[in-house]
Design an enzyme around this catalytic site. Structure first.
Site, mmCIF file in Angstrom:
data_model
loop_
_atom_site.group_PDB
_atom_site.id
_atom_site.type_symbol
_atom_site.label_atom_id
_atom_site.label_comp_id
_atom_site.label_asym_id
_atom_site.label_seq_id
_atom_site.Cartn_x
_atom_site.Cartn_y
_atom_site.Cartn_z
ATOM 1 C CD GLU A 56 -48.224 34.651 -10.819
ATOM 2 O OE1 GLU A 56 -47.992 34.025 -11.783
ATOM 3 O OE2 GLU A 56 -49.146 34.162 -10.323
ATOM 4 N N PRO B 114 -41.483 37.532 -21.784
ATOM 5 C CG PRO B 114 -40.533 37.936 -24.096
ATOM 6 C CD PRO B 114 -40.780 36.901 -23.194
ATOM 7 C CG HIS C 219 -57.411 24.285 -6.388
ATOM 8 N ND1 HIS C 219 -57.552 24.027 -7.468
ATOM 9 C CD2 HIS C 219 -56.884 25.331 -5.998
ATOM 10 C CE1 HIS C 219 -56.872 24.719 -8.216
ATOM 11 N NE2 HIS C 219 -56.465 25.648 -7.278
ATOM 12 C CG HIS D 266 -52.207 30.468 -5.190
ATOM 13 N ND1 HIS D 266 -51.016 29.713 -5.771
ATOM 14 C CD2 HIS D 266 -52.076 30.115 -3.895
ATOM 15 C CE1 HIS D 266 -50.360 29.197 -4.611
ATOM 16 N NE2 HIS D 266 -51.153 29.416 -3.642
ATOM 17 C CD GLU E 80 -46.247 29.262 -9.636
ATOM 18 O OE1 GLU E 80 -46.815 30.486 -9.658
ATOM 19 O OE2 GLU E 80 -45.863 28.723 -8.622
#
Length: 706
Positions: free
Chosen positions: A183, A203, A403, A471, A496
């Site tokens: 990501e 960071p 989920h 995910h 997101e």
């Protein structure tokens, strides 16, 4: 070997082991044994891969025409106390040509041709091992194979020494490697400076898990030559990252280590083929996007009956949680309550959306994120009447997706996996969105053990006829060809981040098609309509003040145009239902499919702009995106068939501005044909979406596009 080892027959079929037993070997010549290159050319002759032994070191070279894509680069391994690649001898050579046309269960095209010439070189250096090359008109793949033999049964890999030696310091679009995350925002730099953090990137506190570069790595070799370095068919092997070679613009493979096991990268058993080292090659950036090389390097579908695999759009109880209005945990602001989920089901049914998902539906969620060992994937939370929800779903023709957020508690998940998947199948749930947010104590997300975990999940899901959207996953490498129930994965820094960080700059979504999407479909979670929405915050919001002042950094029209551009077998409509209600441009999201018969990149520059056209049946959907720059793009419609079409326009309005007026969309309807050229005016951070459908008699009153 792992106690959760993948079944060898299943692995062998997915990895194509059987193909090595049917080769017709011939001895190499004395000249080839002494270093004369062994050449394999693509069917059209444009791309060439060469192999040679240079004083016992295996090397390869790739060219396109007269241009050198990769210069002579070394190959080798450390297998325990054995080093391969220092004194190898040529044993035999096998040549072949493969040509087939296959039909994906879903994806970018209704059919795909896989046509290549192949060469397998057998070498001996303490043990036998092979290097197989496949050369296509759109690139090259090679892999290593360790055949079954008396001196090599179970073995360990300490390192793989595959080099990538470039001829110059090419422009590169890259992200840092991280053993646990993909990501990141991409940066555009010279290759020697690749892997730096983007200025918008927060960071990271996990520097010990950072490597130099992740793949896919996209490069501009020349003005008319683009290259992406990746891998295909990653099975039972660690993720390959890339590390820089000192003294020049070269890279070397750097496998993710097994956590806590020193230099050990993999535990293997012969016969074993490694993943393919894949090189997508094209004259322009769009050719990389249109390439099917990664898919073609994977094995055919392993699922005999695929009639149950139904890609589609889904509505999620999701954005309101990330934006802080609702929570994952039980309490007054729980998102996955019966009332909220039923509202989502009804909205989905009213608008032809086949699936609904509610994060936080199950027991075990806790504030602070340390809940992985507490997750119960069998039991709904106390505020969700799951039976009532499923009954409503059946009444309204909508299906409920489970989920499964592991929170890093992978052992807890493995213990429940069989029972949970059996329950979902019994209840009529068609799929699962898995999640792996957080640290995994005993493993890296991308090490060999976890790669095999993701394989176990997809295998078990297939047995229960479940779709998987993973995910925090391992990156895509095309295994959706073999297991088409693997319909999507997050695989990127998604939207997101616009909810609880500085967010994603407009250039992000015009970089992803040329980088992340080369690995396969991914779930960016697009479709935000209220760009600057900041709802009242729940006192139980897990994000604290991280939500304050956050927003999406595109226009609403840009969000619409993402759907024809980004491929995902499960494509989320990410905003809350009330932001879609009564909005004319929502019609585009109602109509846009997720699986396609044909895909074309009409034009694009990495990180600047893109226009993609995708066809489903007779209808075309076209998406144009730009970075922060305002642009005018010309879109020729010469891909249309005969006759007139109705063009439904959803575009930035004259007054749209990404900072001050991002939500305004102009909707229009005009008649066009194959001779029409659309002039698309895009605001900075803007977009332009088209739905083109054959015109009927009732459309004759519409004006012609001028």
């Amino acid at each position: 070997m792992s106690t959760n080892e993948i079944d060898r027959r299943t692995f062998g079929k997915a990895a194509g082991v059987a193909g090595f037993t049917a080769l017709a070997w011939s001895p190499g010549t004395a000249a080839q044994a002494a270093g004369e290159p062994i050449t394999t050319s693509s069917p059209d002759g444009s791309i060439t891969a060469q192999f040679r032994l240079q004083e016992g070191t295996p090397q390869y070279r790739i060219t396109r025409g007269t241009q050198v894509v990769l210069d002579w680069s070394g190959m080798g391994f450390e297998l325990g106390d054995r080093r391969l690649g220092e004194a190898a001898e040529l044993v035999g050579i096998a040549h072949d040509e493969l040509d087939e046309t296959w039909r994906p269960v879903w994806g970018s095209s209704a059919e795909i041709r896989s046509h290549c010439r192949s060469t397998v070189v057998r070498l001996h250096e303490q043990v036998d091992f092979d290097v197989e090359f496949r050369v296509f008109d759109d690139g090259v793949g090679f892999r290593y194979f360790f055949p079954q033999q008396p001196d090599l049964g179970d073995f360990e890999v300490l390192d793989e020494h595959t080099e990538f030696r470039f001829t110059a310091d090419h422009t590169a679009w890259s992200t840092p490697a991280n053993y646990d995350s993909v990501e990141y925002l991409y940066t555009e730099t010279p290759l020697t400076g690749a892997g730096k953090l983007h200025p918008w990137q927060e960071p990271r506190e996990d520097a010990e898990r950072l490597g130099d570069l992740a793949t896919p790595l996209t490069l501009r070799v020349a003005d008319d030559l683009y290259l992406a370095v990746h891998e295909a068919a990653l099975l039972s092997y660690p993720d390959m990252t890339l590390t820089k070679i000192d003294g020049g613009p070269g890279l070397r493979s750097a496998l993710v280590p097994r956590k806590g096991e020193g230099r050990r990268k993999a535990l293997l058993r012969t016969p074993f083929p490694t993943p393919w080292r894949a090189f997508l090659i094209g004259r322009e950036p769009g050719a990389l996007v249109e390439s099917n090389l990664v898919l073609n390097l994977n094995e055919p579908c392993a699922i005999e009956d695929t009639s149950w695999i139904a890609p589609g759009k889904f509505l999620g109880v999701w954005w309101e949680i990330h934006k802080g209005r609702n929570t994952w945990i039980e309490g007054p602001d729980l998102g996955a309550s019966t009332e909220n989920v039923l509202r989502a089901v009804d909205f989905a049914a009213d608008n032809g959306i086949p699936y609904v998902l509610a994060e936080g539906w199950n027991k075990g969620w806790k504030t602070g994120g340390d809940f992985g060992d507490d997750q119960d994937f069998l039991t709904p939370n106390e505020q969700l009447d799951l039976r009532q929800v499923l009954d409503r779903c059946r009444e309204r023709g909508v299906a409920f997706l489970a989920h499964n957020e592991t929170g890093g508690g992978v052992d807890n998940y493995e213990r429940q996996l069989d029972q949970a998947f059996a329950l979902y199948a019994e209840l009529g749930m068609p799929g699962v969105k898995t999640g792996y947010a957080g640290d995994i104590d005993a493993h890296h997300h991308h090490d060999q053990w976890m790669v095999e975990h993701y394989q176990r999940v997809i295998h078990k899901a297939a047995r229960h006829r479940l779709l998987i959207n993973a995910h925090e996953p391992i990156k895509g490498t095309g295994i959706e060809r073999t297991y088409p129930n693997f319909v999507s994965r997050e695989g990127a820094r998604g939207i997101e981040y616009d909810a609880w960080s500085q967010g994603n700059p407009p250039e992000h979504t015009v970089t992803l098609p040329f980088t992340t999407m080369l690995a396969g479909p991914f779930d960016y979670t697009p479709g935000i309509f209220d760009i600057t929405w900041f709802p009242p915050q729940s006192p139980q919001d897990d994000h604290g003040d991280s939500n304050d002042g956050t927003r999406v950094h595109t226009t609403r029209a840009h969000q619409l145009a993402l759907y024809p551009v980004l491929l995902s077998g499960l494509q989320q409509l990410a905003d809350v239902p009330e932001h879609y209600e009564g909005v004319p441009e929502f019609e585009f999201l109602r109509q846009v499919p997720v699986s396609w018969d044909e895909t074309r990149v009409l034009h694009g520059e990495i990180g600047d702009f893109i226009t993609m056209a995708r066809r489903s049946g007779p209808a075309w959907f076209v998406g144009s995106l730009t970075d922060e720059q305002q642009r005018t793009l010309e879109i020729p419609l010469d891909f249309l068939g005969d006759g007139r079409y109705v063009a439904h326009f959803y575009r930035d309005a004259p007054g749209t501005d990404v900072e001050t007026n991002p939500n305004e969309v102009e909707v229009d309807h005009r008649l066009v044909d194959a001779s029409t050229v659309i002039r698309a005016e895009l605001a900075g951070g803007g977009g332009h979406a088209l739905h083109l459908a054959p015109a009927g008699q009732d459309d004759a009153h519409l004006p012609e596009y001028r």
